[in-house]
Motif scaffolding. Structure first.
Motif, short mmCIF file in Angstrom:
data_model
loop_
_atom_site.label_atom_id
_atom_site.label_comp_id
_atom_site.label_asym_id
_atom_site.label_seq_id
_atom_site.Cartn_x
_atom_site.Cartn_y
_atom_site.Cartn_z
N THR A 188 -17.68 58.85 -75.96
CA THR A 188 -16.24 58.60 -76.02
C THR A 188 -15.78 57.94 -74.72
N SER A 189 -14.74 57.14 -74.85
CA SER A 189 -14.13 56.49 -73.69
C SER A 189 -12.70 56.14 -74.07
N SER A 190 -11.95 55.59 -73.11
CA SER A 190 -10.58 55.18 -73.37
C SER A 190 -10.29 53.86 -72.70
N ARG A 191 -9.47 53.06 -73.36
CA ARG A 191 -8.90 51.86 -72.76
C ARG A 191 -7.39 52.00 -72.89
N GLY A 192 -6.76 52.47 -71.84
CA GLY A 192 -5.33 52.71 -71.90
C GLY A 192 -5.02 53.77 -72.93
N ALA A 193 -4.17 53.41 -73.90
CA ALA A 193 -3.73 54.35 -74.92
C ALA A 193 -4.65 54.40 -76.13
N VAL A 194 -5.79 53.70 -76.05
CA VAL A 194 -6.72 53.64 -77.17
C VAL A 194 -7.98 54.44 -76.85
N GLY A 195 -8.26 55.45 -77.64
CA GLY A 195 -9.50 56.19 -77.51
C GLY A 195 -10.61 55.51 -78.31
N ILE A 196 -11.83 55.60 -77.83
CA ILE A 196 -12.97 54.96 -78.49
C ILE A 196 -14.05 56.00 -78.74
N ILE A 197 -14.52 56.04 -79.98
CA ILE A 197 -15.61 56.92 -80.38
C ILE A 197 -16.75 56.03 -80.85
N ASP A 228 -13.90 44.81 -79.28
CA ASP A 228 -12.74 44.35 -78.50
C ASP A 228 -11.55 44.07 -79.41
N ARG A 229 -11.82 43.47 -80.56
CA ARG A 229 -10.72 43.17 -81.49
C ARG A 229 -10.12 44.46 -82.04
N ALA A 230 -10.95 45.44 -82.35
CA ALA A 230 -10.44 46.72 -82.85
C ALA A 230 -9.59 47.40 -81.78
N VAL A 231 -10.03 47.35 -80.52
CA VAL A 231 -9.24 47.93 -79.43
C VAL A 231 -7.92 47.19 -79.28
N GLU A 232 -7.97 45.86 -79.43
CA GLU A 232 -6.73 45.07 -79.34
C GLU A 232 -5.73 45.50 -80.41
N ILE A 233 -6.22 45.70 -81.62
CA ILE A 233 -5.35 46.17 -82.70
C ILE A 233 -4.80 47.56 -82.36
N GLY A 234 -5.67 48.42 -81.83
CA GLY A 234 -5.23 49.74 -81.42
C GLY A 234 -4.14 49.69 -80.37
N GLN A 235 -4.26 48.76 -79.42
CA GLN A 235 -3.25 48.62 -78.38
C GLN A 235 -1.93 48.13 -78.95
N GLU A 236 -2.01 47.25 -79.95
CA GLU A 236 -0.79 46.77 -80.61
C GLU A 236 -0.09 47.92 -81.32
N LEU A 237 -0.87 48.77 -82.00
CA LEU A 237 -0.28 49.90 -82.71
C LEU A 237 0.25 50.94 -81.73
N ALA A 238 -0.45 51.10 -80.61
CA ALA A 238 -0.04 52.08 -79.61
C ALA A 238 1.31 51.72 -78.99
N ALA A 239 1.66 50.44 -79.03
CA ALA A 239 2.93 49.99 -78.45
C ALA A 239 4.11 50.20 -79.39
N LYS A 240 3.84 50.57 -80.64
CA LYS A 240 4.91 50.79 -81.62
C LYS A 240 5.41 52.23 -81.53
N PRO A 241 6.62 52.51 -82.06
CA PRO A 241 7.15 53.88 -82.01
C PRO A 241 6.18 54.86 -82.69
N PRO A 242 5.62 55.81 -81.95
CA PRO A 242 4.53 56.64 -82.49
C PRO A 242 4.91 57.50 -83.68
#
Length: 270
Positions: free
Chosen positions: A10-19, A200-214
């Motif tokens: 597991t790791s994290s890139r900002g607000a995106v967790g990675i498994i 990287d693309r999946a993380v990018e999508i995750g970051q876009e979703l993380a920026a929306k009202p949770p």
């Protein structure tokens, strides 16, 4: 956070967790006693973490996951998983908790990054994600029939409601291989990217979703998942799965599959 946890990293890139499934030599098998136990623990941890707003699931090496472990078994994360009978597992669940229930009830966006083989339980793991990014090499398929099993974690319901009865029957009964291009056409993945860019693309999508009202994201996801109702027959699937494990012809099919090469058969072009 970078943490090596047995067969999962597991790791994290900002607000995106990675498994990341981390047993590439064996094509990242979905062993309930080890890998899925670690996935479950990682999901629970990211679910509690308020910094994490989206989670990416991927696999290292040549496969996202080629499905169940047919080779030598490693010690279970929790010894109870080796001690309980099928009936006890049906009644109480595995010691680590039901990863499929954790996936279906997860409150944050899940994005799958799929390269190479994504078969059997591996495909059901990918299906549990809200969005799927497929590398060009991705090959999807139901593997259960080849080992005397039926889809165990929502795969039959998901495929029937996504691609229709007849396509679902073909995919499940014939264990048909589906390349990324066909999966995109059928609506089984969201986009195709070069293999080296899928994570990287999946993380990018995750970051876009993380920026929306949770909270709005959580409610919208919950409504879509309720509409699809993939886990509607989960108890029945588990019952069938455990029962089939007691059948002689299923045991023979699994043994025959275990004696074949670890490499799944290539896509036949069907």
């Amino acid at each position: 956070m970078d943490e090596a946890v047995e067969t999962v990293v597991t790791s994290s890139r900002g607000a995106v967790g990675i498994i990341e499934l981390n047993d590439p030599a064996r094509l990242n098998p979905t062993d309930a006693r080890t890998t899925l136990a670690e996935v479950n623990e990682a999901l629970l941890s990211f679910g509690r973490d308020r910094v994490t707003r989206a989670v990416v699931i991927s696999g290292r090496g040549r496969a996202f996951s080629a499905g169940a472990n047919l080779g030598e078994k490693r010690p279970a994360r929790y010894p109870q998983d080796d001690q309980d009978t099928e009936a006890m597992r049906l009644a109480y669940g595995y010691a680590y908790g039901q990863v499929w229930e954790t996936l279906h009830n997860f409150r944050k966006p899940l994005i799958g990054a799929v390269n190479g083989y994504c078969l059997g339980g591996g495909w059901e793991l990918a299906q549990s994600c809200d969005l799927l990014v497929a590398g060009e090499s991705a090959i999807f398929g139901s593997f259960e029939m080849r080992v005397g099993q039926a889809p165990f974690a929502g795969g039959a319901v998901y495929l029937t409601r996504t691609v229709g009865k007849h396509r679902a029957m073909d995919m499940i009964l014939n264990s048909r291989r589906i390349p990324a291009s066909e999966a995109l056409t059928l609506g089984l993945v969201n986009e195709i990217v070069p293999d080296a860019k899928s994570l990287d693309r999946a993380v990018e999508i995750g970051q876009e979703l993380a920026a929306k009202p949770p909270v709005a994201v959580a409610f919208a996801r919950h409504l879509v998942r309720k509409a699809l109702a993939v886990s509607e027959f989960y108890d029945l699937e588990r019952s069938y799965g455990y029962y089939l494990q007691t059948m002689e012809d299923s045991a023979l099919a699994r043994e025959a599959a275990a004696h074949r090469t670890q490499e799944p058969p290539p896509y036949s072009g069907r």
